[in-house]
Design a protein around this motif. Structure first.
Motif, PDB file in Angstrom:
ATOM      1  N   THR A   1      -8.258  -5.135   3.027  1.00  0.00           N
ATOM      2  CA  THR A   1      -6.832  -4.922   3.234  1.00  0.00           C
ATOM      3  C   THR A   1      -6.153  -6.244   3.540  1.00  0.00           C
ATOM      4  OG1 THR A   1      -5.204  -3.425   4.225  1.00  0.00           O
ATOM      5  CG2 THR A   1      -6.815  -4.400   5.728  1.00  0.00           C
TER       6      THR A   1
ATOM      7  N   ALA B   1      -5.209   0.788  -2.363  1.00  0.00           N
ATOM      8  CA  ALA B   1      -4.066  -0.026  -1.913  1.00  0.00           C
ATOM      9  C   ALA B   1      -2.882   0.131  -2.863  1.00  0.00           C
ATOM     10  CB  ALA B   1      -4.468  -1.497  -1.850  1.00  0.00           C
TER      11      ALA B   1
ATOM     12  N   SER C   1      -3.949   7.767  -7.007  1.00  0.00           N
ATOM     13  CA  SER C   1      -2.686   7.781  -7.743  1.00  0.00           C
ATOM     14  C   SER C   1      -1.685   8.627  -6.950  1.00  0.00           C
ATOM     15  CB  SER C   1      -2.927   8.310  -9.152  1.00  0.00           C
ATOM     16  OG  SER C   1      -1.751   8.272  -9.901  1.00  0.00           O
TER      17      SER C   1
HETATM   18  P1  NDP Z   1      -0.094   3.170   3.752  1.00  0.00           P
HETATM   19  O1  NDP Z   1       1.103   2.335   3.471  1.00  0.00           O
HETATM   20  O2  NDP Z   1      -0.149   3.996   4.954  1.00  0.00           O
HETATM   21  O3  NDP Z   1      -1.404   2.250   3.687  1.00  0.00           O
HETATM   22  C1  NDP Z   1      -1.593   1.393   2.586  1.00  0.00           C
HETATM   23  C2  NDP Z   1      -2.694   0.414   2.893  1.00  0.00           C
HETATM   24  O4  NDP Z   1      -2.827  -0.458   1.746  1.00  0.00           O
HETATM   25  C3  NDP Z   1      -2.355  -0.472   4.088  1.00  0.00           C
HETATM   26  O5  NDP Z   1      -3.513  -0.749   4.818  1.00  0.00           O
HETATM   27  C4  NDP Z   1      -1.825  -1.734   3.410  1.00  0.00           C
HETATM   28  O6  NDP Z   1      -1.953  -2.908   4.179  1.00  0.00           O
HETATM   29  C5  NDP Z   1      -2.723  -1.801   2.191  1.00  0.00           C
HETATM   30  N1  NDP Z   1      -2.124  -2.670   1.172  1.00  0.00           N
HETATM   31  C6  NDP Z   1      -0.894  -2.556   0.631  1.00  0.00           C
HETATM   32  N2  NDP Z   1      -0.658  -3.582  -0.178  1.00  0.00           N
HETATM   33  C7  NDP Z   1      -1.769  -4.362  -0.161  1.00  0.00           C
HETATM   34  C8  NDP Z   1      -2.120  -5.572  -0.791  1.00  0.00           C
HETATM   35  N3  NDP Z   1      -1.276  -6.233  -1.587  1.00  0.00           N
HETATM   36  N4  NDP Z   1      -3.342  -6.107  -0.545  1.00  0.00           N
HETATM   37  C9  NDP Z   1      -4.210  -5.487   0.293  1.00  0.00           C
HETATM   38  N5  NDP Z   1      -3.917  -4.330   0.923  1.00  0.00           N
HETATM   39  C10 NDP Z   1      -2.710  -3.780   0.695  1.00  0.00           C
HETATM   40  O7  NDP Z   1      -0.246   4.070   2.437  1.00  0.00           O
HETATM   41  P2  NDP Z   1      -0.975   5.477   2.210  1.00  0.00           P
HETATM   42  O8  NDP Z   1      -2.232   5.539   2.959  1.00  0.00           O
HETATM   43  O9  NDP Z   1       0.030   6.540   2.355  1.00  0.00           O
HETATM   44  O10 NDP Z   1      -1.265   5.354   0.645  1.00  0.00           O
HETATM   45  C11 NDP Z   1      -2.557   5.137   0.118  1.00  0.00           C
HETATM   46  C12 NDP Z   1      -2.524   5.469  -1.356  1.00  0.00           C
HETATM   47  O11 NDP Z   1      -2.084   6.807  -1.545  1.00  0.00           O
HETATM   48  C13 NDP Z   1      -1.574   4.602  -2.175  1.00  0.00           C
HETATM   49  O12 NDP Z   1      -2.156   4.328  -3.431  1.00  0.00           O
HETATM   50  C14 NDP Z   1      -0.373   5.500  -2.360  1.00  0.00           C
HETATM   51  O13 NDP Z   1       0.376   5.148  -3.495  1.00  0.00           O
HETATM   52  C15 NDP Z   1      -1.037   6.847  -2.490  1.00  0.00           C
HETATM   53  N6  NDP Z   1      -0.185   7.979  -2.206  1.00  0.00           N
HETATM   54  C16 NDP Z   1       0.419   8.106  -0.983  1.00  0.00           C
HETATM   55  C17 NDP Z   1       1.249   9.178  -0.739  1.00  0.00           C
HETATM   56  C18 NDP Z   1       1.960   9.349   0.567  1.00  0.00           C
HETATM   57  O14 NDP Z   1       2.897  10.165   0.631  1.00  0.00           O
HETATM   58  N7  NDP Z   1       1.563   8.655   1.628  1.00  0.00           N
HETATM   59  C19 NDP Z   1       1.481  10.216  -1.767  1.00  0.00           C
HETATM   60  C20 NDP Z   1       0.768   9.998  -2.990  1.00  0.00           C
HETATM   61  C21 NDP Z   1      -0.023   8.919  -3.187  1.00  0.00           C
HETATM   62  P3  NDP Z   1      -0.656  -3.517   4.966  1.00  0.00           P
HETATM   63  O15 NDP Z   1      -0.096  -2.405   5.772  1.00  0.00           O
HETATM   64  O16 NDP Z   1      -1.261  -4.593   5.760  1.00  0.00           O
HETATM   65  O17 NDP Z   1       0.265  -3.983   3.896  1.00  0.00           O
END
Ligand code: NDP
Length: 244
Positions: free
Chosen positions: A38, A84, A135
């Motif tokens: 992450t 991510a 996704s």
């Molecule tokens: P969160 O924003 O809660 O968590 C996302 C995680 O990904 C964080 O730890 C973030 O780190 C990390 N991340 C983001 N960008 C990067 C990067 N460039 N490099 C490394 N790490 C990165 O998201 P969710 O848990 O909700 O989402 C997870 C997945 O589920 C995603 O693919 C999202 O599109 C998908 N999804 C989510 C939904 C929702 O309603 N929550 C619905 C449908 C799909 P940091 O915070 O440090 O940036």
């Protein structure tokens, strides 16, 4: 979900928060060795306390060179969760090059890059593997403000199929999970308008959004041999939304 991943090494991206973090915890509890990738190092520090023995990797997956440096020599991986992503909300007419490029780099290009690294290792070791791309149901339907984000998830549908087609002969399966709103940090931001959120929830046949655990369970199922004949496919975790 009780599954046994003992002896296998898993890599989870976006491991710091939300769905990725709970996926790491579930894999760790099921006996896998986990590489947690992450961007925010404090998240990795707290996760390593909860899950002793995980291998933390701090990198911005939107940066190709940094990702190559961090993961190029990551070693054997049997299970990959490309989780991510960023959800950068903009009306279509105001969508910017910066948001479009950033979204595609993190949400799509990193899936290609990390999967290439991992799949090359699986192929050279001659071992089977399973890859799950996280996704969204907005790969299939969309909402105002999500033109770019939805497009990245639509792209993941075809990338999942293309990977499944080319990696299948190497016994590597590739699938996606496609959740509705999950109230993580991302989900809370995307559904922040209470009126929109209430109406959206009511349009789901089950009258609810999905829980993190529901998504994690589907990820684990697709990673496991319980789904041995499933590839190029996706599990909707959408509380019935697409049936409505
Ligand atoms: P969160 O924003 O809660 O968590 C996302 C995680 O990904 C964080 O730890 C973030 O780190 C990390 N991340 C983001 N960008 C990067 C990067 N460039 N490099 C490394 N790490 C990165 O998201 P969710 O848990 O909700 O989402 C997870 C997945 O589920 C995603 O693919 C999202 O599109 C998908 N999804 C989510 C939904 C929702 O309603 N929550 C619905 C449908 C799909 P940091 O915070 O440090 O940036």
């Amino acid at each position: 979900m009780k599954l046994n991943f003992k002896g296998l090494r898993a890599l989870v991206t976006g491991a710091g928060k939300g769905i990725g973090r709970d996926t790491v915890k579930a894999l760790h509890a099921s006996g896998a060795k986990v590489v947690a990738v992450t961007r925010t190092s404090a998240d990795l520090v707290s996760l390593a306390k909860e899950c002793p023995g995980i291998e933390p990797v701090c990198v911005d997956l939107g940066d190709w060179e940094a990702t190559e440096k961090a993961l190029g020599s990551i070693g054997p991986v049997d299970l990959l969760v490309n989780n991510a992503a960023v959800a950068l909300v903009q009306p279509f007419i105001e969508s910017t090059k910066e948001v479009f490029d950033r979204s595609f780099k993190v949400n799509v290009r990193s899936v290609l890059q990390v999967s290439q690294i991992v799949a090359k290792g699986m192929i050279s070791r001659g071992v089977p593997g399973s890859i799950v791309n996280v996704s969204s149901m907005v790969a299939y339907v969309t909402f105002p403000g999500l033109a770019t984000y939805s497009s990245t998830k639509g792209a993941i549908t075809m990338l999942t199929k293309a990977m499944a087609m080319e990696l299948g002969p190497h016994k590597i399966r590739v699938n996606s999970v496609n959740p509705t709103v999950v109230l993580t940090d991302m989900g809370k931001k995307v559904s922040a308008n209470p009126d929109f959120s209430k109406k959206l929830k009511e349009r789901h046949p089950l009258r609810k959004f999905a829980e993190v655990e529901d998504v994690v369970n589907s990820i684990l199922f697709l990673l496991s041999d319980s789904s041995a004949s499933t590839s190029g496919s996706g599990i909707l975790v959408d509380a019935g939304y697409l049936a409505s």
